[in-house]
Scaffold this active site. Structure first.
Site, PDB file in Angstrom:
ATOM      1  N   SER A   1       0.830  -1.212   0.000  1.00  0.00           N
ATOM      2  CA  SER A   1       0.000   0.000   0.000  1.00  0.00           C
ATOM      3  C   SER A   1       0.863   1.260   0.000  1.00  0.00           C
ATOM      4  CB  SER A   1      -1.009  -0.001   1.143  1.00  0.00           C
ATOM      5  OG  SER A   1      -0.359  -0.156   2.352  1.00  0.00           O
TER       6      SER A   1
ATOM      7  N   ALA B   1       0.722   1.129  10.580  1.00  0.00           N
ATOM      8  CA  ALA B   1       1.403  -0.179  10.526  1.00  0.00           C
ATOM      9  C   ALA B   1       0.984  -0.988   9.298  1.00  0.00           C
ATOM     10  CB  ALA B   1       1.062  -0.965  11.793  1.00  0.00           C
ATOM     11  N   PRO B   2       1.905  -1.741   8.684  1.00  0.00           N
ATOM     12  CA  PRO B   2       3.308  -1.918   9.094  1.00  0.00           C
ATOM     13  C   PRO B   2       4.249  -0.809   8.626  1.00  0.00           C
ATOM     14  CG  PRO B   2       2.815  -3.297   7.187  1.00  0.00           C
ATOM     15  CD  PRO B   2       1.514  -2.621   7.564  1.00  0.00           C
TER      16      PRO B   2
ATOM     17  N   ASP C   1      -0.415   3.788  15.601  1.00  0.00           N
ATOM     18  CA  ASP C   1      -1.072   2.486  15.328  1.00  0.00           C
ATOM     19  C   ASP C   1      -0.795   1.565  16.511  1.00  0.00           C
ATOM     20  OD1 ASP C   1      -1.945  -0.049  14.107  1.00  0.00           O
ATOM     21  OD2 ASP C   1      -1.772   1.018  12.192  1.00  0.00           O
TER      22      ASP C   1
ATOM     23  N   ASP D   1      -5.037   5.534  19.683  1.00  0.00           N
ATOM     24  CA  ASP D   1      -6.155   5.593  18.745  1.00  0.00           C
ATOM     25  C   ASP D   1      -5.966   6.824  17.846  1.00  0.00           C
ATOM     26  OD1 ASP D   1      -8.538   5.889  17.424  1.00  0.00           O
ATOM     27  OD2 ASP D   1      -9.799   5.572  19.191  1.00  0.00           O
TER      28      ASP D   1
ATOM     29  N   ASP E   1      -4.685   6.053   6.644  1.00  0.00           N
ATOM     30  CA  ASP E   1      -5.131   4.890   5.853  1.00  0.00           C
ATOM     31  C   ASP E   1      -5.925   3.938   6.752  1.00  0.00           C
ATOM     32  OD1 ASP E   1      -5.264   3.175   3.662  1.00  0.00           O
ATOM     33  OD2 ASP E   1      -3.311   2.270   4.031  1.00  0.00           O
TER      34      ASP E   1
ATOM     35  N   LYS F   1     -12.884   4.800   2.446  1.00  0.00           N
ATOM     36  CA  LYS F   1     -13.259   3.444   2.001  1.00  0.00           C
ATOM     37  C   LYS F   1     -14.731   3.463   1.580  1.00  0.00           C
ATOM     38  CE  LYS F   1      -9.243   2.423   3.676  1.00  0.00           C
ATOM     39  NZ  LYS F   1      -8.056   2.087   2.888  1.00  0.00           N
TER      40      LYS F   1
HETATM   41  C1  SAM Z   1      -4.695  -0.563   5.828  1.00  0.00           C
HETATM   42  S1  SAM Z   1      -3.734  -0.632   7.239  1.00  0.00           S
HETATM   43  C2  SAM Z   1      -2.563   0.629   6.984  1.00  0.00           C
HETATM   44  C3  SAM Z   1      -1.457   0.236   6.064  1.00  0.00           C
HETATM   45  C4  SAM Z   1      -0.363   1.277   6.008  1.00  0.00           C
HETATM   46  N1  SAM Z   1      -0.840   2.524   5.409  1.00  0.00           N
HETATM   47  C5  SAM Z   1       0.812   0.771   5.223  1.00  0.00           C
HETATM   48  O1  SAM Z   1       1.063   1.339   4.117  1.00  0.00           O
HETATM   49  O2  SAM Z   1       1.506  -0.127   5.673  1.00  0.00           O
HETATM   50  C6  SAM Z   1      -4.762   0.086   8.433  1.00  0.00           C
HETATM   51  C7  SAM Z   1      -4.116   0.219   9.804  1.00  0.00           C
HETATM   52  O3  SAM Z   1      -4.961   1.034  10.596  1.00  0.00           O
HETATM   53  C8  SAM Z   1      -4.852   0.605  11.939  1.00  0.00           C
HETATM   54  N2  SAM Z   1      -6.004   1.149  12.681  1.00  0.00           N
HETATM   55  C9  SAM Z   1      -7.305   0.763  12.616  1.00  0.00           C
HETATM   56  N3  SAM Z   1      -8.052   1.538  13.444  1.00  0.00           N
HETATM   57  C10 SAM Z   1      -7.201   2.435  13.999  1.00  0.00           C
HETATM   58  C11 SAM Z   1      -7.352   3.500  14.927  1.00  0.00           C
HETATM   59  N4  SAM Z   1      -8.547   3.807  15.432  1.00  0.00           N
HETATM   60  N5  SAM Z   1      -6.258   4.205  15.279  1.00  0.00           N
HETATM   61  C12 SAM Z   1      -5.038   3.907  14.771  1.00  0.00           C
HETATM   62  N6  SAM Z   1      -4.828   2.907  13.900  1.00  0.00           N
HETATM   63  C13 SAM Z   1      -5.898   2.173  13.515  1.00  0.00           C
HETATM   64  C14 SAM Z   1      -4.761  -0.897  11.848  1.00  0.00           C
HETATM   65  O4  SAM Z   1      -4.096  -1.391  12.995  1.00  0.00           O
HETATM   66  C15 SAM Z   1      -3.944  -1.086  10.567  1.00  0.00           C
HETATM   67  O5  SAM Z   1      -2.579  -1.268  10.863  1.00  0.00           O
END
Ligand code: SAM
Length: 351
Positions: A184, A217-218, A236, A256, A272, A301
């Site tokens: 991504s 993450a990651p 994250d 969060d 993201d 999304k």
């Molecule tokens: C699609 S992944 C992100 C991928 C990242 N952009 C990359 O390029 O590696 C979505 C991430 O959002 C995190 N996530 C979901 N809800 C969240 C929140 N309320 N606060 C922070 N992180 C959150 C998840 O743990 C997940 O790692």
């Protein structure tokens, strides 16, 4: 030439149809879309002579959300025994061009025509140059698009570099960089290519800038920010790739993303997190209206049915919040090639 041919992600033909109908209507140009789900192409037909050309010249390509690429032209039947002669004849109906772009729909049927296109490229290029319809040195001329629906039917069209995508079919040729922890990463890179003119990269994606990556993450998006030598706060609960932590440019905070507030304003906020678009747009509105960031890239999304309407609602929500806060910003959305059931939103506060 009474129609536009529009490329999009397969499955989003309805969104392109709705968007084009709305935008042409706003310009007072009569036309109707012809779209079939899954074809990754939409025709927009303007019955009044000259209207399709007015539309492609007046409508700002960059403001379109679901259209990847477009061209003005018409359809042509080409017999398998000699495809080139009718194409050359059809070229007389349009402007001279600087480049030849061979295209198909972004579908499996389209991909199956790769061998045919490869075979046709050199003879077509040579015939078009000999007949002087193609002038490769005149870079200010439009591009000639030949979009093959099948071996027997082709759309012959033109687009102008200043108001179209810079890649055939609107598909950038980006590779996952070595060392990036997730695919991504390409979404953020493509967003920058789309929303930031190349000449601005050094000032707007500059070494030493600060960025917050929400849902990091990651670390695919963080990798891009680190690669531009920015200092990144990655938010994250999940783990970040060790290589990024080792760069010394990343602070990882397990929190969060919706609750996080930066201690001081940052140059960039990127996000993201997979969530409802209404939540993502509210998050963007908060960051911009409170002056927490200067520029932002965030994904909306779109798992629901009425996706065009949903994106417009999100943008309106952000705009209202900005107006209420007296913040002036440019806002734009695009479904990038790397985007699946989502669009990417970019915002930049005007100083
Ligand atoms: C699609 S992944 C992100 C991928 C990242 N952009 C990359 O390029 O590696 C979505 C991430 O959002 C995190 N996530 C979901 N809800 C969240 C929140 N309320 N606060 C922070 N992180 C959150 C998840 O743990 C997940 O790692």
């Amino acid at each position: 030439m009474q129609e536009l041919l529009l490329h999009c992600r397969p499955g989003f033909e309805g969104e392109v149809a709705a968007e084009m109908q709305q935008r042409a209507g706003e310009l007072g140009i009569a036309g109707y879309p012809v779209a079939k789900t899954g074809e990754a192409l939409v025709r927009f037909v303007c019955p009044q002579p000259g209207d399709a050309e007015r539309l492609i010249r007046k409508l700002d390509f960059r403001s379109l959300i679901f259209v990847r690429q477009w061209a003005l032209g018409s359809w042509l039947d080409v017999p398998a025994e000699d495809r080139i002669s009718p194409i050359i004849t059809a070229c007389a109906a349009g402007p001279l061009a600087s480049e030849l772009w061979l295209e198909t729909a972004d579908t499996n049927d389209g991909k199956a025509m790769a061998a045919l296109l490869k075979k046709l490229r050199a003879p077509l290029q040579s015939s078009l140059e000999k007949t002087r319809f193609l002038r490769p040195k005149k870079t200010d001329l439009p591009r000639l698009h030949l979009c093959f629906e099948s071996g027997q039917r082709v759309f012959v069209g033109w687009s102008w570099a200043e108001n179209a995508a810079p890649w055939p079919m609107g598909i950038p040729r980006l590779r996952v960089p070595k060392g990036a922890p997730s695919r991504s990463t390409l979404k953020l890179e493509e967003a920058w290519h789309h929303f930031i003119p190349r000449d601005d990269w050094d000032s707007r994606l500059a070494a030493g800038m600060t960025a917050v990556d929400l849902g990091a993450a990651p670390g695919g998006w963080t990798w891009q920010l680190v690669n531009r030598l920015m200092k990144v706060t990655a938010i994250d609960n999940g783990p970040m790739a060790q290589s990024l932590m080792d760069s010394g440019q990343v602070e990882h905070i397990q929190a969060d993303g919706y609750m996080y507030k930066p201690k001081r304003p940052v140059n960039w906020m990127v996000c993201d997190i997979v969530d409802k678009p209404a939540r993502s747009s509210a998050l963007l509105a908060r960051w911009l209206s409170r002056g927490w960031c200067h520029e932002a890239v965030i994904n909306f999304k779109l798992p629901m049915k009425r996706r065009y309407e949903e994106v417009i609602q999100c943008m309106e929500h952000v705009q209202k919040a900005l107006d209420a806060a007296g913040v002036e910003a440019s806002l734009a959305c695009k479904q990038l090639y790397s985007d699946r059931e989502e669009v990417t939103c970019h915002a930049r506060v005007k100083r």
